[in-house]
Design an enzyme around this catalytic site. Structure first.
Site, mmCIF file in Angstrom:
data_model
loop_
_atom_site.group_PDB
_atom_site.id
_atom_site.type_symbol
_atom_site.label_atom_id
_atom_site.label_comp_id
_atom_site.label_asym_id
_atom_site.label_seq_id
_atom_site.Cartn_x
_atom_site.Cartn_y
_atom_site.Cartn_z
ATOM 1 N N ARG A 150 36.867 45.385 38.813
ATOM 2 C CA ARG A 150 38.073 44.775 39.397
ATOM 3 C C ARG A 150 37.686 43.939 40.603
ATOM 4 O O ARG A 150 36.746 44.291 41.314
ATOM 5 C CB ARG A 150 39.033 45.875 39.864
ATOM 6 C CG ARG A 150 39.241 46.967 38.886
ATOM 7 C CD ARG A 150 40.111 46.492 37.762
ATOM 8 N NE ARG A 150 40.323 47.607 36.851
ATOM 9 C CZ ARG A 150 41.468 47.817 36.218
ATOM 10 N NH1 ARG A 150 42.468 46.982 36.368
ATOM 11 N NH2 ARG A 150 41.590 48.834 35.420
ATOM 12 N N VAL A 151 38.451 42.905 40.835
ATOM 13 C CA VAL A 151 38.162 42.061 41.987
ATOM 14 C C VAL A 151 38.165 42.890 43.263
ATOM 15 O O VAL A 151 37.297 42.751 44.120
ATOM 16 C CB VAL A 151 39.195 40.922 42.097
ATOM 17 C CG1 VAL A 151 39.013 40.173 43.395
ATOM 18 C CG2 VAL A 151 39.062 39.988 40.926
ATOM 19 N N ASP A 152 39.127 43.814 43.349
ATOM 20 C CA ASP A 152 39.202 44.683 44.533
ATOM 21 C C ASP A 152 37.934 45.495 44.687
ATOM 22 O O ASP A 152 37.652 46.015 45.751
ATOM 23 C CB ASP A 152 40.316 45.740 44.385
ATOM 24 C CG ASP A 152 41.658 45.108 44.178
ATOM 25 O OD1 ASP A 152 41.752 43.890 44.356
ATOM 26 O OD2 ASP A 152 42.592 45.847 43.832
ATOM 27 N N ASP A 153 37.224 45.695 43.586
ATOM 28 C CA ASP A 153 36.065 46.581 43.621
ATOM 29 C C ASP A 153 34.757 45.837 43.819
ATOM 30 O O ASP A 153 33.719 46.460 43.897
ATOM 31 C CB ASP A 153 35.952 47.362 42.300
ATOM 32 C CG ASP A 153 37.147 48.254 42.081
ATOM 33 O OD1 ASP A 153 37.729 48.696 43.080
ATOM 34 O OD2 ASP A 153 37.495 48.484 40.926
ATOM 35 N N VAL A 154 34.812 44.523 43.808
ATOM 36 C CA VAL A 154 33.564 43.817 44.057
ATOM 37 C C VAL A 154 33.243 44.025 45.531
ATOM 38 O O VAL A 154 34.074 43.793 46.404
ATOM 39 C CB VAL A 154 33.674 42.325 43.692
ATOM 40 C CG1 VAL A 154 32.422 41.587 44.117
ATOM 41 C CG2 VAL A 154 33.896 42.174 42.202
#
Ligand code: ATP
Ligand code: MG
Length: 699
Positions: A567-571
């Site tokens: 997820r983008v949040d997780d990059v």
């Protein structure tokens, strides 16, 4: 002696005979290209040359074949999809200008139309079409329940009749086109039958995974204002009994306390797990399936639906926040779902096809119910858990039913890998041709195991990237058409134009890494968040104007292959390096003793963010300081020292959604000690793991 009492329509020996007969029939069925089914393969549109590796020519023979079609689908989407749509039955053809849309919030309301003016019914295409063309005796469902020996098969004719009976019953209850119906059933044939019955009369189904709590169910009943509910008395899942009817009663009471008093009818299917006499009951509201359905007329004329009439709504898994009620419509969903299932799995009528998803997830809608039935496949439905009563269950079923296509989730593979290869190799898997995964990035270690041990290196693996919102597979290999790489979903499906954006919303070219977005609408894109169009626009179209925002990070390599990085949040941004959670996780899980890993970023004074890894080992005795060093070493070797976890947190279990996705937002809260901010945990499979993880902190 317990056997099959809950399936009163069949006795065991007759069933076994029936199954044997059908299996032979299914396997010997050859559709020649002149038959009706053959024409649906579209001989002129999709030439198929022979392939040595295959027991029959694949639909798409190579990358250039694909590229020609993909280019057409992007240059002229309306024309391309109209050509495809001709293979389906429409009671009225779509308008010439059938595809209109606005994908840019600066120009007003986000909307999308496909096959406007056309009228069809998806169940007619899933069922009547096969029966009418003489394939009514072909197997539609091959069901296996929780306990060994609980088996049932249904032909296309039988499914059509049951769908019609339920549809007639729904009409008799006053359910009309556009009404929402909630389905809270375990994996029995009646679950897809209930979905199809709704679609038959134009009611909008909302399937809620039968494992969600009363609170989660109440919220979903209320949100779509269901007047009617499907459920069963209870169900055994592995060694455990789940009292579904009890949960439904609680959910309805909760909804009533919250001001929604609309549920007028509950149709209950009796399972032997909990007999009638012991099932809690509300007289006047609750009725039994067996009393209400079998005596209904076995034909029900389909409601001819406008292409843009709603077909169903479904809540997302909720991995990243409050679940969204995703609404799909009829025409575009039907055409793309049927097409995706056909090409991604090279599916032909009569193929024995097994997708392990529950109908409670989008995969169970698209790739277990609508997609395979649109293609006339014989679908295995599985009503238990993969390691019950032993870890050989799935492989045994593959042998028994001669499964050709096996589509599952990385989490299932990782959980079965732990038990060793012997459970797999004990069973004959020579019927397998194509393997698939969905739901999360698949780590190369699991991919290789799937390929080498399960598929004996002769079955292409299709790693399909998509979302509840996209309706069907978006980035995916087509089997035999091009080489795959472990962990890459490879190339976009027909009609899909992915782009990789930087933080400013600029399209990156060539090999690059950034945020995955989609440039143009495709037929099966969701049309709105049920009852909240503003949330739809905000979630998907406000981050980057003019694009559909997926929320996933992605890398494109020099061959043009796409790799989902999480997820983008997780990059995670460690000292300016973008670290994909999926990459670190696959490095960690490449350690032979490591069963699973979940990586998040935590704030760090100097580096900006630090890598924090939750790691599940095969055995507790592996959770040692020396092992932490080994894991660090692996990450350093495979990615680089910047990606080394600052903290390794031993995790006996990980918080997962019911569909097996890791909820990283909860892991972030645990890592930072924000225990009172865990947020919505209603979709967690096992809420207990949260406390365990908290207790393991610092160990
Ligand atoms: P919510 O949107 O409520 O947070 P969710 O995103 O988990 O829930 P789904 O629609 O079930 O709900 O999941 C879609 C997501 O699953 C994708 O956005 C992606 O992150 C992940 N995913 C699915 N298939 C793959 C795949 N083959 N490779 C990598 N990631 C995948
Ligand atoms: Mg999502």
């Amino acid at each position: 002696q317990v056997a099959r009492t809950h399936e009163p329509r069949y006795d065991v020996t007759a069933l076994k005979e029936e199954l044997k007969m059908h299996r032979i029939q299914v396997l010997s069925k050859q559709f020649n290209l002149d038959s009706e089914a053959g024409q649906q393969v579209g001989v002129t549109l999709f030439p198929t040359a022979g392939s040595q590796a295959y027991d029959r020519p694949p639909l798409i023979k190579d990358r250039s074949d694909y590229e020609r079609l993909h280019k057409w689908s992007i240059d002229d989407p309306a024309g391309f999809w109209a050509e495809i749509a001709k293979d389906f039955f429409w009671s009225k053809k779509w308008d010439d200008n059938h595809h209109t849309y606005n994908f840019d919030m600066r120009k007003g309301r986000i909307e999308c139309n496909w096959f406007k003016g056309g009228k069809t019914n998806i169940t007619y295409n899933c069922l009547d079409r096969w029966v009418a063309s003489g394939h009514g005796n072909q197997l539609c469902f091959i069901w296996e329940g929780n306990d060994l020996g609980h088996e049932r098969v249904m032909t296309y004719q039988q499914v059509l009749n049951d769908v019609c009976r339920v549809a007639n019953w729904l009409r008799a209850q006053g359910v009309k086109k556009g009404d929402c119906v909630t389905i809270y059933l375990p994996m029995i044939c009646e679950l897809p039958i209930a979905m199809l019955a709704c679609a038959r009369i134009g009611a909008v189904h909302s399937v809620v995974f039968a494992g969600f709590s009363a609170d989660a169910l109440a919220q979903r009943i209320q949100d779509c204002k269901s007047k009617l509910l499907f459920t069963s008395s209870a169900v055994n899942r592995g060694p455990k009994r789940v009292d579904l009817k009890h949960i439904v009663d609680d959910a309805i009471s909760i909804a009533e306390r919250n001001g929604y008093k609309g549920v007028k009818r509950v149709l209950v299917y009796e399972k032997s797990a909990l007999p009638r006499e012991q099932t809690p009951w509300v007289a006047g509201r609750d009725v039994w399936w067996r009393d209400e359905i079998p005596n209904r007329p076995e034909f029900c004329s389909p409601e001819w639906m406008d292409a843009e009439d709603p077909l169903f709504m479904l809540y997302t898994s909720g991995s990243t926040g409050q679940p969204k009620g995703v609404l799909h419509t009829t025409g575009g969903y039907m055409v793309q779902t049927g097409t995706a299932n056909k090409y991604v799995f090279d599916l032909r009528p009569g193929d024995v096809y097994w997708c392990t998803a529950d109908c409670g997830w989008i995969t169970g809608h698209t790739f277990l119910t609508y997609g395979p039935l649109l293609n006339g496949a014989s679908c295995v439905l599985f009503g238990s858990t993969p390691a019950y009563p032993d870890p050989g269950r799935c492989w045994n079923m593959i042998e028994k039913y001669k499964v050709r296509v096996f589509y599952t989730a990385p989490t299932l593979l990782r959980s079965l890998m732990q038990f060793g290869d012997k459970w797999v190799t004990a069973h004959d898997r020579s019927s397998l041709r194509i393997l698939g995964t969905v739901g999360e990035p698949i780590n190369p270690h699991a991919w290789n195991w799937f390929n080498e041990v399960v598929g004996e290196k002769r079955c292409p693996i299709v790693d399909t990237w998509w979302q509840t919102e996209t309706g069907a597979a978006m980035i995916t290999p087509l089997p035999y058409a091009w080489a795959t790489k472990p962990g890459s979903a490879t190339l976009p499906f027909f009609g899909v134009q992915p782009v990789i954006l930087n933080d400013k919303g600029e399209e990156l070219q060539g090999a690059c890494e950034g945020i995955l977005a989609i440039k143009k609408p495709w037929p099966s894109i969701m049309r709105t968040v049920y009852g909240d169009h503003e949330r739809f626009e905000k979630t998907y179209f406000s981050a980057f104007k003019g694009y559909y925002f997926t929320g996933d990070g992605c890398r494109r390599d020099e061959d043009g292959y796409y790799w989902i990085t999480g997820r983008v949040d997780d990059v995670i941004n460690v000292s300016g390096h973008r670290v994909g959670t999926a990459e670190v996780e696959s490095a960690l899980t490449s350690h032979p003793q490591c069963a699973e890993a979940a990586v998040i970023g935590t704030p760090h004074n100097i580096k900006g963010e630090a890598v924090y890894a939750y790691v599940t080992m095969l055995s507790e005795s592996d959770c040692t300081p020396a092992m932490k060093k080994e894991l660090v070493e692996i990450v350093k070797r495979q990615i680089g020292s910047f990606a080394i976890p600052d903290c390794i947190h031993w995790a006996p279990g990980l918080p997962k959604t019911r569909s097996g996705k890791i909820m990283r937002r909860i892991l972030r809260k645990i890592a930072t000690g924000a225990y009172d901010e865990l947020g919505d945990t209603s979709t967690l499979a096992e809420p207990g793991v949260v406390d365990t993880l908290i207790s393991m902190k610092g160990k």
